[in-house]
Write a protein that holds these residues in place. Structure first.
Motif, PDB file in Angstrom:
ATOM      1  N   ALA A   1       0.832  -1.206   0.000  1.00  0.00           N
ATOM      2  CA  ALA A   1       0.000   0.000   0.000  1.00  0.00           C
ATOM      3  C   ALA A   1       0.866   1.255   0.000  1.00  0.00           C
ATOM      4  CB  ALA A   1      -0.945  -0.009   1.202  1.00  0.00           C
TER       5      ALA A   1
ATOM      6  N   VAL B   1       2.449   1.584  -3.506  1.00  0.00           N
ATOM      7  CA  VAL B   1       1.475   2.028  -4.506  1.00  0.00           C
ATOM      8  C   VAL B   1       1.180   3.518  -4.346  1.00  0.00           C
ATOM      9  CG1 VAL B   1      -0.954   1.825  -5.190  1.00  0.00           C
ATOM     10  CG2 VAL B   1       0.455  -0.232  -4.928  1.00  0.00           C
TER      11      VAL B   1
ATOM     12  N   VAL C   1       2.543  -0.610 -10.081  1.00  0.00           N
ATOM     13  CA  VAL C   1       1.193  -0.573  -9.515  1.00  0.00           C
ATOM     14  C   VAL C   1       0.335  -1.688 -10.110  1.00  0.00           C
ATOM     15  CG1 VAL C   1      -0.935   0.799  -9.384  1.00  0.00           C
ATOM     16  CG2 VAL C   1       1.276   1.883  -8.933  1.00  0.00           C
TER      17      VAL C   1
ATOM     18  N   CYS D   1      -1.406  -4.826  -7.674  1.00  0.00           N
ATOM     19  CA  CYS D   1      -2.795  -4.565  -7.291  1.00  0.00           C
ATOM     20  C   CYS D   1      -3.742  -5.593  -7.913  1.00  0.00           C
ATOM     21  CB  CYS D   1      -3.207  -3.162  -7.717  1.00  0.00           C
ATOM     22  SG  CYS D   1      -2.355  -1.877  -6.793  1.00  0.00           S
ATOM     23  N   GLN D   2      -4.856  -5.826  -7.238  1.00  0.00           N
ATOM     24  CA  GLN D   2      -5.867  -6.747  -7.746  1.00  0.00           C
ATOM     25  C   GLN D   2      -6.781  -6.063  -8.756  1.00  0.00           C
ATOM     26  OE1 GLN D   2      -4.498  -7.345  -4.629  1.00  0.00           O
ATOM     27  NE2 GLN D   2      -3.769  -9.122  -5.714  1.00  0.00           N
ATOM     28  N   SER D   3      -6.888  -4.741  -8.688  1.00  0.00           N
ATOM     29  CA  SER D   3      -7.676  -4.020  -9.691  1.00  0.00           C
ATOM     30  C   SER D   3      -7.099  -2.625  -9.881  1.00  0.00           C
ATOM     31  CB  SER D   3      -9.150  -3.930  -9.279  1.00  0.00           C
ATOM     32  OG  SER D   3      -9.312  -3.070  -8.173  1.00  0.00           O
ATOM     33  N   PHE D   4      -7.391  -2.065 -11.047  1.00  0.00           N
ATOM     34  CA  PHE D   4      -6.910  -0.734 -11.414  1.00  0.00           C
ATOM     35  C   PHE D   4      -7.981  -0.084 -12.274  1.00  0.00           C
ATOM     36  CE2 PHE D   4      -4.874   2.109 -14.464  1.00  0.00           C
ATOM     37  CZ  PHE D   4      -4.104   2.910 -13.632  1.00  0.00           C
TER      38      PHE D   4
ATOM     39  N   VAL E   1      -7.307   1.809  -7.077  1.00  0.00           N
ATOM     40  CA  VAL E   1      -6.716   0.478  -7.096  1.00  0.00           C
ATOM     41  C   VAL E   1      -7.192  -0.277  -5.860  1.00  0.00           C
ATOM     42  CG1 VAL E   1      -4.672   1.261  -8.359  1.00  0.00           C
ATOM     43  CG2 VAL E   1      -4.613   1.164  -5.867  1.00  0.00           C
ATOM     44  N   GLN E   2      -7.075  -1.585  -5.921  1.00  0.00           N
ATOM     45  CA  GLN E   2      -7.381  -2.416  -4.762  1.00  0.00           C
ATOM     46  C   GLN E   2      -6.239  -3.385  -4.523  1.00  0.00           C
ATOM     47  OE1 GLN E   2     -11.359  -3.938  -5.795  1.00  0.00           O
ATOM     48  NE2 GLN E   2     -12.051  -2.815  -3.984  1.00  0.00           N
ATOM     49  N   ILE E   3      -5.940  -3.566  -3.239  1.00  0.00           N
ATOM     50  CA  ILE E   3      -4.910  -4.501  -2.799  1.00  0.00           C
ATOM     51  C   ILE E   3      -5.580  -5.508  -1.867  1.00  0.00           C
ATOM     52  CG2 ILE E   3      -2.795  -4.763  -1.424  1.00  0.00           C
ATOM     53  CD1 ILE E   3      -2.039  -1.933  -2.337  1.00  0.00           C
TER      54      ILE E   3
ATOM     55  N   SER F   1      -7.926 -11.819  -8.690  1.00  0.00           N
ATOM     56  CA  SER F   1      -6.987 -10.917  -9.369  1.00  0.00           C
ATOM     57  C   SER F   1      -7.213 -11.053 -10.868  1.00  0.00           C
ATOM     58  CB  SER F   1      -5.540 -11.271  -9.043  1.00  0.00           C
ATOM     59  OG  SER F   1      -4.684 -10.437  -9.774  1.00  0.00           O
TER      60      SER F   1
END
Length: 161
Positions: free
Chosen positions: A63, A66, A123, A127-130, A143-145, A159
């Motif tokens: 985190a 990122v 990044v 990350c799982q999403s962007f 973004v999601q972690i 992911s």
């Protein structure tokens, strides 16, 4: 730092999920990048100690990395006001950064000889999403972690990569 804590029902009679959120505003220059990282560390530490949320060391480190990369991009391409919002919802940490720049970020193709400009690639890798959205003024990057860990300390959960 004030953490906003809300509780959401699952809508299916299941247990309620806590959402912990907080935000900060910066006039982004290079000196503010470390403040943004410190904000992330303090937020996740408080989420862990005050609210009993499981925040693995891996997620804490990612985190901060990122946010550092996103804040660096703001400094380079859209200096000025910047908003940073953090939200833990279930097993995911959402990081949203708004800035006043209108140019959307784009990852460069792989080039091991290129010096610099690898921030977005980093990044995307962790990350799982962007998601990037244009706003009436500027843009918003979200973004999601994953806060969930697999058996070997790797991120668990969905992911797209």
């Amino acid at each position: 730092m004030g953490l906003l804590v809300t509780t959401r029902g699952t809508g299916q009679g299941g247990p309620e999920a806590r959402v912990v959120a907080s935000g900060a505003a910066y006039d982004m220059d290079s000196g503010q990048i470390s403040r943004a990282r410190d904000f992330v560390r303090a937020f996740l530490s408080d989420a862990r100690s005050l609210h009993g949320l499981d925040v693995p060391a891996r997620a804490m480190d990612l985190a901060q990395l990122v946010v550092s990369e996103l804040a660096t991009n703001v400094c380079k391409y859209a200096p000025g006001p910047c908003l940073l919002d953090l939200e833990v919802d279930g097993g995911m940490l959402g990081i949203t950064m708004w800035d006043s720049g209108s140019v959307l970020p784009a990852a460069h193709g792989a080039d091991p000889a290129r010096a610099g400009q690898h921030g977005l690639e980093i990044v995307l890798a962790v990350c799982q999403s962007f998601e990037v959205r244009r706003e009436p003024v500027g843009k918003r990057v979200r973004v999601q972690i994953s806060l969930l860990e697999g058996p070997h300390g790797e991120p668990a959960g969905f992911s797209p990569w």
